[in-house]
Design an enzyme around this catalytic site. Structure first.
Site, PDB file in Angstrom:
ATOM      1  N   LYS A 159      -5.186 -47.425  17.575  1.00  0.00           N
ATOM      2  CA  LYS A 159      -5.913 -47.515  16.295  1.00  0.00           C
ATOM      3  C   LYS A 159      -7.202 -48.293  16.508  1.00  0.00           C
ATOM      4  CE  LYS A 159      -5.392 -48.613  11.431  1.00  0.00           C
ATOM      5  NZ  LYS A 159      -4.449 -48.968  10.381  1.00  0.00           N
ATOM      6  N   ASN A 174      -9.357 -48.511  11.349  1.00  0.00           N
ATOM      7  CA  ASN A 174      -8.967 -49.733  10.658  1.00  0.00           C
ATOM      8  C   ASN A 174     -10.087 -50.122   9.676  1.00  0.00           C
ATOM      9  OD1 ASN A 174      -7.605 -52.213  10.096  1.00  0.00           O
ATOM     10  ND2 ASN A 174      -6.691 -52.070  12.144  1.00  0.00           N
ATOM     11  N   SER A 234      -5.252 -48.217   0.463  1.00  0.00           N
ATOM     12  CA  SER A 234      -5.897 -48.809  -0.720  1.00  0.00           C
ATOM     13  C   SER A 234      -5.697 -47.976  -1.991  1.00  0.00           C
ATOM     14  CB  SER A 234      -7.401 -48.990  -0.475  1.00  0.00           C
ATOM     15  OG  SER A 234      -7.606 -49.818   0.637  1.00  0.00           O
ATOM     16  N   PHE A 252       1.065 -51.798   4.858  1.00  0.00           N
ATOM     17  CA  PHE A 252       1.793 -51.787   3.582  1.00  0.00           C
ATOM     18  C   PHE A 252       3.234 -52.224   3.809  1.00  0.00           C
ATOM     19  CE2 PHE A 252       4.317 -50.071   0.165  1.00  0.00           C
ATOM     20  CZ  PHE A 252       3.554 -50.384  -0.956  1.00  0.00           C
ATOM     21  N   ASP A 253       3.871 -51.613   4.813  1.00  0.00           N
ATOM     22  CA  ASP A 253       5.275 -51.939   5.096  1.00  0.00           C
ATOM     23  C   ASP A 253       5.337 -52.715   6.418  1.00  0.00           C
ATOM     24  OD1 ASP A 253       7.992 -52.060   4.913  1.00  0.00           O
ATOM     25  OD2 ASP A 253       8.360 -49.948   5.400  1.00  0.00           O
ATOM     26  N   SER A 265      -7.747 -54.794  14.250  1.00  0.00           N
ATOM     27  CA  SER A 265      -7.783 -55.675  13.081  1.00  0.00           C
ATOM     28  C   SER A 265      -8.904 -56.685  13.281  1.00  0.00           C
ATOM     29  CB  SER A 265      -6.456 -56.415  12.927  1.00  0.00           C
ATOM     30  OG  SER A 265      -6.649 -57.478  12.017  1.00  0.00           O
ATOM     31  N   ASN A 267      -9.009 -59.481  11.823  1.00  0.00           N
ATOM     32  CA  ASN A 267      -8.532 -60.789  11.363  1.00  0.00           C
ATOM     33  C   ASN A 267      -7.749 -61.579  12.402  1.00  0.00           C
ATOM     34  OD1 ASN A 267      -9.648 -60.236   8.786  1.00  0.00           O
ATOM     35  ND2 ASN A 267      -7.890 -58.892   8.383  1.00  0.00           N
ATOM     36  N   THR A 268      -7.718 -61.090  13.646  1.00  0.00           N
ATOM     37  CA  THR A 268      -7.123 -61.857  14.750  1.00  0.00           C
ATOM     38  C   THR A 268      -8.246 -62.060  15.752  1.00  0.00           C
ATOM     39  OG1 THR A 268      -4.909 -60.943  14.409  1.00  0.00           O
ATOM     40  CG2 THR A 268      -5.394 -61.802  16.612  1.00  0.00           C
ATOM     41  N   ASN A 315      -9.299 -57.665   3.021  1.00  0.00           N
ATOM     42  CA  ASN A 315      -8.163 -58.513   3.396  1.00  0.00           C
ATOM     43  C   ASN A 315      -8.466 -59.252   4.688  1.00  0.00           C
ATOM     44  OD1 ASN A 315      -6.096 -57.903   5.763  1.00  0.00           O
ATOM     45  ND2 ASN A 315      -7.008 -55.922   5.166  1.00  0.00           N
ATOM     46  N   ARG A 316      -7.939 -60.476   4.743  1.00  0.00           N
ATOM     47  CA  ARG A 316      -7.982 -61.226   6.005  1.00  0.00           C
ATOM     48  C   ARG A 316      -6.602 -61.854   6.218  1.00  0.00           C
ATOM     49  NH1 ARG A 316     -11.959 -63.964   2.769  1.00  0.00           N
ATOM     50  NH2 ARG A 316     -11.121 -65.857   1.812  1.00  0.00           N
ATOM     51  N   GLY A 348     -10.718 -48.820   1.530  1.00  0.00           N
ATOM     52  CA  GLY A 348     -10.891 -48.100   0.267  1.00  0.00           C
ATOM     53  C   GLY A 348     -12.152 -47.256   0.288  1.00  0.00           C
ATOM     54  N   ALA A 354      -0.641 -48.340   8.191  1.00  0.00           N
ATOM     55  CA  ALA A 354      -0.055 -49.630   8.584  1.00  0.00           C
ATOM     56  C   ALA A 354      -0.545 -50.737   7.656  1.00  0.00           C
ATOM     57  CB  ALA A 354      -0.448 -49.952  10.009  1.00  0.00           C
ATOM     58  N   PHE A 405      -2.175 -60.529  10.353  1.00  0.00           N
ATOM     59  CA  PHE A 405      -0.846 -60.145  10.884  1.00  0.00           C
ATOM     60  C   PHE A 405       0.269 -61.063  10.375  1.00  0.00           C
ATOM     61  CE2 PHE A 405      -2.691 -58.126  15.045  1.00  0.00           C
ATOM     62  CZ  PHE A 405      -3.141 -57.050  14.303  1.00  0.00           C
ATOM     63  N   GLY A 439     -10.379 -44.717   3.079  1.00  0.00           N
ATOM     64  CA  GLY A 439     -11.011 -44.305   1.828  1.00  0.00           C
ATOM     65  C   GLY A 439     -10.479 -43.046   1.185  1.00  0.00           C
ATOM     66  N   ASN A 461      -2.442 -51.444  18.016  1.00  0.00           N
ATOM     67  CA  ASN A 461      -3.497 -51.870  17.091  1.00  0.00           C
ATOM     68  C   ASN A 461      -4.439 -52.849  17.793  1.00  0.00           C
ATOM     69  OD1 ASN A 461      -5.094 -52.723  15.019  1.00  0.00           O
ATOM     70  ND2 ASN A 461      -3.470 -53.734  13.853  1.00  0.00           N
TER      71      ASN A 461
HETATM   72  C1  LIG Z   1      -3.915 -55.386   2.617  1.00  0.00           C
HETATM   73  C2  LIG Z   1      -4.089 -54.575   3.863  1.00  0.00           C
HETATM   74  C3  LIG Z   1      -3.370 -54.901   5.009  1.00  0.00           C
HETATM   75  C4  LIG Z   1      -3.527 -54.148   6.177  1.00  0.00           C
HETATM   76  N1  LIG Z   1      -2.784 -54.468   7.284  1.00  0.00           N
HETATM   77  C5  LIG Z   1      -2.898 -53.706   8.403  1.00  0.00           C
HETATM   78  C6  LIG Z   1      -2.088 -53.961   9.533  1.00  0.00           C
HETATM   79  O1  LIG Z   1      -1.239 -54.853   9.533  1.00  0.00           O
HETATM   80  N2  LIG Z   1      -2.259 -53.167  10.627  1.00  0.00           N
HETATM   81  C7  LIG Z   1      -3.165 -52.142  10.678  1.00  0.00           C
HETATM   82  O2  LIG Z   1      -3.257 -51.446  11.694  1.00  0.00           O
HETATM   83  N3  LIG Z   1      -3.924 -51.859   9.588  1.00  0.00           N
HETATM   84  C8  LIG Z   1      -3.812 -52.607   8.472  1.00  0.00           C
HETATM   85  N4  LIG Z   1      -4.563 -52.309   7.379  1.00  0.00           N
HETATM   86  C9  LIG Z   1      -5.558 -51.205   7.464  1.00  0.00           C
HETATM   87  C10 LIG Z   1      -5.004 -49.891   6.916  1.00  0.00           C
HETATM   88  O3  LIG Z   1      -3.926 -49.437   7.691  1.00  0.00           O
HETATM   89  C11 LIG Z   1      -6.093 -48.814   6.917  1.00  0.00           C
HETATM   90  O4  LIG Z   1      -6.510 -48.571   8.247  1.00  0.00           O
HETATM   91  C12 LIG Z   1      -7.313 -49.224   6.091  1.00  0.00           C
HETATM   92  O5  LIG Z   1      -6.922 -49.916   4.934  1.00  0.00           O
HETATM   93  C13 LIG Z   1      -8.146 -48.005   5.673  1.00  0.00           C
HETATM   94  O6  LIG Z   1      -7.400 -47.147   4.835  1.00  0.00           O
HETATM   95  P1  LIG Z   1      -7.550 -47.143   3.210  1.00  0.00           P
HETATM   96  O7  LIG Z   1      -9.033 -47.105   2.929  1.00  0.00           O
HETATM   97  O8  LIG Z   1      -6.822 -45.960   2.756  1.00  0.00           O
HETATM   98  O9  LIG Z   1      -6.949 -48.428   2.747  1.00  0.00           O
HETATM   99  C14 LIG Z   1      -4.422 -53.055   6.200  1.00  0.00           C
HETATM  100  C15 LIG Z   1      -5.121 -52.723   5.037  1.00  0.00           C
HETATM  101  C16 LIG Z   1      -4.968 -53.457   3.887  1.00  0.00           C
HETATM  102  C17 LIG Z   1      -5.725 -53.076   2.645  1.00  0.00           C
END
Ligand SMILES: Cc1cc2nc3c(=O)[nH]c(=O)nc-3n(C[C@H](O)[C@H](O)[C@H](O)COP(=O)(O)O)c2cc1C
Length: 346
Positions: free
Chosen positions: A207, A236, A309, A59-60, A169, A171-172, A106-107, A258, A57, A110, A287, A166
């Site tokens: 999540k 997350n 990431s 990305f899109d 996060s 950031n909320t 990221n912060r 990451g 979640a 939503f 990661g 979710n």
């Molecule tokens: C730029 C960015 C935006 C994200 N936005 C959301 C989000 O809207 N909702 C959510 O559940 N997770 C969000 N995530 C978390 C990712 O879904 C994932 O749980 C997290 O990045 C760990 O995976 P990764 O290490 O492969 O990036 C976001 C991550 C990144 C980097």
């Protein structure tokens, strides 16, 4: 090709680079052929996957490119987080890329165009071979977070193969309080009874964040079992920073994803697999940047995995590469199918 693309995108700030990637995915005239292998196919929560690697979640967020993500090899996509009303999110800059650490902070908060726009995009779905999950969250200024989840779940279920709640996060403000036992029970109870009343049957995932103590994860397992929730997504982003990270990351607030998240998320995945022993589906995220990483999470009990990431750092060919590597690892260990490898490392 990926190297040229990635170097080009690095000239832009991370959020602009992301928006350009979405445009490229949306309008790309052709896609490379998808690597497929029988041993990667699996069934989870009654859904069929051509491989276990999903786009995480975030990305899109507005459900604009899930068809294209399936075309470059993702086994599934989780769209969102979507909120009821459009939301700008936090002030910019709010995404930070650390190439040396293969990490992102990221912060965003939503940022998304709201549920109406999201559902009209999903109506254009043509990738029915590749499941789409919908990740929902409350608006920042919502008077009642639980009402937002219930309202959203009732609107998205017809479009979703699964729904993700979710609550993780960072950031909320106050969102993560929902991971506390009493708050979480209230949320699950209200949501499940609302869906049951309408005879809506959809796989539901929660999540979770990677920053709680062991007891808190055990409480989550009890609730998930009690209310027959389909599964958990682990995890997350983290608000913690390891000492080995560069100073710049230490000082930037937000959720870290990451490479530095990999072992921390794995520890919780393993704990949850030991606690649940297959009674709930676990999706491992955090990661992953190779087929080997994905395989490690599967061996620790993940039925499916997701990443975000590494896709930003390595580009679209990563997914075919990972699936090829995964098929080789399964064969090397003497398994006929990826399902046989789930939890085999515990
Ligand atoms: C730029 C960015 C935006 C994200 N936005 C959301 C989000 O809207 N909702 C959510 O559940 N997770 C969000 N995530 C978390 C990712 O879904 C994932 O749980 C997290 O990045 C760990 O995976 P990764 O290490 O492969 O990036 C976001 C991550 C990144 C980097």
């Amino acid at each position: 090709m990926d190297k040229i693309l990635i170097n080009l995108l690095r000239q832009f700030n991370p959020e602009t680079a992301h928006n350009i990637s979405l445009k490229l995915l949306k309008y790309a005239p052709v896609f490379p052929s998808v690597y497929k292998h029988k041993s990667l196919e699996l069934k989870v929560a009654d859904l069929s996957f051509i491989n276990p690697i999903g786009m995480a979640a975030g990305f899109d967020k507005n459900a604009e490119v899930f068809n294209s993500l399936a075309k470059i090899g993702f086994g599934f996509t989780e769209c969102g987080t979507v909120t009821l009303h459009p939301q700008y999110g936090n002030p910019k800059p709010r995404v930070f890329r650390y190439i040396e650490d293969q990490a992102i902070v990221n912060r965003l908060g939503f940022n998304n165009k709201g549920i109406n726009n999201f559902l009209s995009n999903l109506a254009k779905r043509n990738n029915f071979g590749s499941p789409v999950g919908i990740n929902i969250g409350p608006n920042k200024d919502s008077k009642n977070f639980i009402d937002d989840y219930v309202n959203l779940a009732n609107q998205v279920h017809d479009y979703a193969d699964y729904i993700t709640i979710n609550i993780s996060s960072p950031n909320t403000e106050n969102l993560r309080n929902l991971q506390n036992k009493n708050e979480l029970e209230e949320l699950i109870k209200v949501l499940v009874s609302s869906l049951n009343d309408k005879k809506i049957q959809k796989p539901i995932f929660i999540k979770i964040n990677p920053d709680e103590n062991k007891e808190s994860y055990k409480d989550i397992v009890n609730l998930v079992n009690k209310y027959s929730i389909t599964g958990l997504i682990i995890s997350n982003t983290t608000i913690h920073r390891g000492n080995d990270l560069s100073n710049k990351i230490q000082n930037e607030s937000g959720g870290l994803s990451g490479k530095p998240l990999f072992s921390k998320a794995n520890e919780i995945l393993e704990l949850l697999y030991r606690e649940t022993q297959g009674s709930v589906v676990l999706i491992g995220v955090g990661g992953i940047s190779s087929g080997y990483d994905a395989y490690q999470k599967i061996k620790l009990g993940a039925s499916l995995v997701q990443l975000y990431s590494a896709f930003a750092f390595q580009g679209p060919n990563l997914i075919n590469r990972m699936n090829k590597e995964l098929a080789q690892l399964i064969k090397k260990d003497g398994f006929n199918s990826i399902s046989e490898a789930i939890g085999s490392g515990i």
